[in-house]
Design a protein around this motif. Sequence first.
Motif, PDB file in Angstrom:
ATOM      1  N   LYS A 304       0.878  -1.224   0.056  1.00 38.97           N
ATOM      2  CA  LYS A 304       0.125  -0.247   0.050  1.00 38.97           C
ATOM      3  C   LYS A 304       0.813   0.814   0.170  1.00 38.97           C
ATOM      4  O   LYS A 304       2.023   1.147   0.626  1.00 38.97           O
ATOM      5  N   GLY A 305       0.754   2.595  -0.241  1.00 35.19           N
ATOM      6  CA  GLY A 305       1.532   3.407  -0.518  1.00 35.19           C
ATOM      7  C   GLY A 305       0.474   4.540  -0.093  1.00 35.19           C
ATOM      8  O   GLY A 305      -0.306   4.430   0.914  1.00 35.19           O
ATOM      9  N   PHE A 306       1.583   5.169   0.871  1.00 37.58           N
ATOM     10  CA  PHE A 306       0.899   6.339   2.154  1.00 37.58           C
ATOM     11  C   PHE A 306       1.423   8.090   0.547  1.00 37.58           C
ATOM     12  O   PHE A 306       2.753   7.928   0.196  1.00 37.58           O
ATOM     13  N   ASN A 307       0.344   8.606   0.366  1.00 37.81           N
ATOM     14  CA  ASN A 307       0.268   9.560  -0.674  1.00 37.81           C
ATOM     15  C   ASN A 307      -0.085  10.921  -0.037  1.00 37.81           C
ATOM     16  O   ASN A 307      -1.368  11.677  -0.078  1.00 37.81           O
ATOM     17  N   PRO A 308       0.501  12.185   1.043  1.00 28.24           N
ATOM     18  CA  PRO A 308      -0.331  13.053   1.412  1.00 28.24           C
ATOM     19  C   PRO A 308       0.046  13.558   0.410  1.00 28.24           C
ATOM     20  O   PRO A 308       1.846  13.470  -0.186  1.00 28.24           O
ATOM     21  N   ALA A 309       0.013  14.681  -0.749  1.00 29.05           N
ATOM     22  CA  ALA A 309      -0.151  15.136  -1.534  1.00 29.05           C
ATOM     23  C   ALA A 309       0.670  16.779  -1.048  1.00 29.05           C
ATOM     24  O   ALA A 309       1.861  17.336  -1.336  1.00 29.05           O
ATOM     25  N   PHE A 310       0.400  17.100   0.138  1.00 26.70           N
ATOM     26  CA  PHE A 310       1.579  17.931   0.434  1.00 26.70           C
ATOM     27  C   PHE A 310       1.889  17.765   1.871  1.00 26.70           C
ATOM     28  O   PHE A 310       1.696  17.032   3.016  1.00 26.70           O
ATOM     29  N   ASP A 311       3.151  18.567   2.648  1.00 27.12           N
ATOM     30  CA  ASP A 311       2.956  19.279   3.964  1.00 27.12           C
ATOM     31  C   ASP A 311       3.307  20.714   4.719  1.00 27.12           C
ATOM     32  O   ASP A 311       3.092  21.361   4.199  1.00 27.12           O
ATOM     33  N   VAL A 312       3.362  20.745   5.666  1.00 28.84           N
ATOM     34  CA  VAL A 312       3.712  21.794   5.980  1.00 28.84           C
ATOM     35  C   VAL A 312       4.687  21.902   7.590  1.00 28.84           C
ATOM     36  O   VAL A 312       5.988  21.385   7.625  1.00 28.84           O
ATOM     37  N   THR A 313       5.423  23.349   6.472  1.00 25.81           N
ATOM     38  CA  THR A 313       6.353  23.629   7.506  1.00 25.81           C
ATOM     39  C   THR A 313       6.628  24.517   8.500  1.00 25.81           C
ATOM     40  O   THR A 313       5.986  25.872   7.939  1.00 25.81           O
ATOM     41  N   PRO A 314       6.890  23.994   9.672  1.00 24.92           N
ATOM     42  CA  PRO A 314       6.946  25.634  10.484  1.00 24.92           C
ATOM     43  C   PRO A 314       7.393  26.877   9.874  1.00 24.92           C
ATOM     44  O   PRO A 314       8.281  26.488   9.599  1.00 24.92           O
ATOM     45  N   ALA A 315       7.299  28.139  10.378  1.00 22.96           N
ATOM     46  CA  ALA A 315       7.136  28.749  10.321  1.00 22.96           C
ATOM     47  C   ALA A 315       8.829  29.351  10.572  1.00 22.96           C
ATOM     48  O   ALA A 315       9.579  30.170  10.470  1.00 22.96           O
ATOM     49  N   GLN A 316       9.188  28.269  11.797  1.00 25.68           N
ATOM     50  CA  GLN A 316      10.696  28.911  12.274  1.00 25.68           C
ATOM     51  C   GLN A 316      12.042  28.262  11.765  1.00 25.68           C
ATOM     52  O   GLN A 316      12.706  28.896  11.546  1.00 25.68           O
ATOM     53  N   TYR A 317      11.190  27.483  10.715  1.00 22.83           N
ATOM     54  CA  TYR A 317      12.251  27.328   9.485  1.00 22.83           C
ATOM     55  C   TYR A 317      12.106  28.217   8.052  1.00 22.83           C
ATOM     56  O   TYR A 317      13.156  28.111   7.210  1.00 22.83           O
ATOM     57  N   ILE A 318      11.928  29.080   7.845  1.00 20.82           N
ATOM     58  CA  ILE A 318      11.128  30.237   7.013  1.00 20.82           C
ATOM     59  C   ILE A 318      12.374  31.012   7.613  1.00 20.82           C
ATOM     60  O   ILE A 318      11.850  31.382   7.982  1.00 20.82           O
ATOM     61  N   SER A 319      12.650  31.733   6.152  1.00 20.67           N
ATOM     62  CA  SER A 319      13.845  32.506   6.231  1.00 20.67           C
ATOM     63  C   SER A 319      13.368  33.395   5.671  1.00 20.67           C
ATOM     64  O   SER A 319      12.942  34.984   6.046  1.00 20.67           O
ATOM     65  N   ALA A 320      11.846  33.881   4.474  1.00 23.98           N
ATOM     66  CA  ALA A 320      11.181  34.520   4.290  1.00 23.98           C
ATOM     67  C   ALA A 320      10.147  33.948   3.735  1.00 23.98           C
ATOM     68  O   ALA A 320      10.578  33.310   2.932  1.00 23.98           O
ATOM     69  N   ILE A 321       9.162  35.195   3.814  1.00 24.26           N
ATOM     70  CA  ILE A 321       7.836  34.764   3.052  1.00 24.26           C
ATOM     71  C   ILE A 321       7.194  35.736   2.195  1.00 24.26           C
ATOM     72  O   ILE A 321       7.469  37.386   3.008  1.00 24.26           O
ATOM     73  N   VAL A 322       7.595  35.893   0.711  1.00 20.09           N
ATOM     74  CA  VAL A 322       6.679  37.311  -0.203  1.00 20.09           C
ATOM     75  C   VAL A 322       5.770  36.779  -0.961  1.00 20.09           C
ATOM     76  O   VAL A 322       4.835  36.325  -0.951  1.00 20.09           O
ATOM     77  N   THR A 323       4.994  37.556  -0.706  1.00 19.60           N
ATOM     78  CA  THR A 323       3.593  38.195  -0.910  1.00 19.60           C
ATOM     79  C   THR A 323       3.699  39.556  -2.055  1.00 19.60           C
ATOM     80  O   THR A 323       5.338  40.579  -1.514  1.00 19.60           O
ATOM     81  N   GLU A 324       3.114  40.033  -3.057  1.00 16.43           N
ATOM     82  CA  GLU A 324       2.922  41.081  -3.861  1.00 16.43           C
ATOM     83  C   GLU A 324       3.468  42.131  -2.935  1.00 16.43           C
ATOM     84  O   GLU A 324       3.022  44.055  -2.789  1.00 16.43           O
ATOM     85  N   GLN A 325       2.551  41.903  -1.469  1.00 15.35           N
ATOM     86  CA  GLN A 325       2.549  43.003  -0.293  1.00 15.35           C
ATOM     87  C   GLN A 325       3.762  43.513   0.279  1.00 15.35           C
ATOM     88  O   GLN A 325       4.040  44.475   0.738  1.00 15.35           O
ATOM     89  N   GLY A 326       4.968  42.275   0.370  1.00 14.11           N
ATOM     90  CA  GLY A 326       5.669  42.775   0.681  1.00 14.11           C
ATOM     91  C   GLY A 326       6.323  41.321   1.126  1.00 14.11           C
ATOM     92  O   GLY A 326       6.156  40.167   1.400  1.00 14.11           O
ATOM     93  N   VAL A 327       7.416  41.390   2.188  1.00 19.69           N
ATOM     94  CA  VAL A 327       8.214  40.301   2.976  1.00 19.69           C
ATOM     95  C   VAL A 327       8.251  40.383   4.251  1.00 19.69           C
ATOM     96  O   VAL A 327       7.835  41.449   5.133  1.00 19.69           O
ATOM     97  N   VAL A 328       7.563  38.774   4.884  1.00 19.39           N
ATOM     98  CA  VAL A 328       8.404  38.996   6.079  1.00 19.39           C
ATOM     99  C   VAL A 328       9.129  37.656   6.721  1.00 19.39           C
ATOM    100  O   VAL A 328       9.280  36.441   6.028  1.00 19.39           O
ATOM    101  N   GLU A 329      10.053  38.239   7.772  1.00 20.17           N
ATOM    102  CA  GLU A 329      10.728  37.291   8.134  1.00 20.17           C
ATOM    103  C   GLU A 329      10.973  36.681   9.439  1.00 20.17           C
ATOM    104  O   GLU A 329      10.734  37.528  10.395  1.00 20.17           O
TER     105      GLU A 329
END
Length: 346
Positions: A304-329
Amino acid sequence: MSEIRAVRWDAHSIVLIDQTKLPAVETAMECATVDQLVDAIVRLVVRGAPALGAVGGYGVALAMIQGERDGWDSTRLNAEIDRIRNARPTAVNLAWGVDRVRPLVSDGVDAVLAEAQRIADEDEAANRELSRKGADWILANTTRRPLRVLTHCNTGSLATTAWGTALGIVRELHGRGEIEMVYADETRPLLQGSRLTSWELTQDGIPHVVQVDGAAASTLLRGLVDVAIIGADRIARNGDTANKIGSVGVALGCSAAEVPFVVAAPSSTVDLSTASGESIEIELRDGAEVTEFHAESVAPEGAKGFNPAFDVTPAQYISAIVTEQGVVEPAAGVLVDSLVPEGERP
Ligand code: MRU
């Protein structure tokens, strides 16, 4: 650079580039019914969060036109619109696109279509703007030139209405002469990286190699990468980010190798009503996508396969999030409200 339109409205139907057939065959699929559209979403004929946002908007118009033709009452119409809205659960853009045009149903198809077209136009503008902002942040926070970038899944024109998010930043950096090499993770099990990202990078003449997902950590630890850039399917208010399965592994590798890990998305992917990643529903797909390859079994019978299509990266491992509105670290306790236009915050 080439411009690909993964999603467009044509008279009474939605026309999609059939992404299940790329790169071997470039063909379009026309959806004239809700059944066809839901099937296309579930099979990933169309995929990628921002593209699904546009499909959500156009999908309401499609349901209205079919409802008129087939004599649906308002209960049936609402149920069919819900089927589109719920066809995939993780990318918030799909529900967001449906919810944005739904209040206009009583104003008629033209009003719904005009709003759906606005979603598509705004998405392209947002992608181009976040690409400029993301490129600026990366150039300010890295030293080696030109850059070696790692990316995961497909976040280009195919995944959006145009231009792309993480791949949009790569295109922007390439336009500025700042790209040496892109490491594109192949993205098991459906190979969005090798089939789609490599196809887009090839069209743009951007130097790249495709690597198996399992190579990413080693490539990072060997010092071959200056920045990793990924897209997002849903960004929670605390910055936790759902994206294609394998993304959190890239983030952990970046953390160990001290390489910036950047998330890029239009503000429509930021879900301020979701407090943290814990509440994000992760789509679980058919295990056969893992145990089979090109419809050939690659596991013993009965495995049997186990097939989650996505995962969640906790914010603490993200250096920057960018949208058209700006950047948050992201850092402990930092909320991402400023990544959404002021009028759209709760
Ligand atoms: O299952 P998919 O191909 O829809 O997953 C797509 C991703 O995970 C993308 O990275 C995300 O939607 C952002 S696309 C700009």
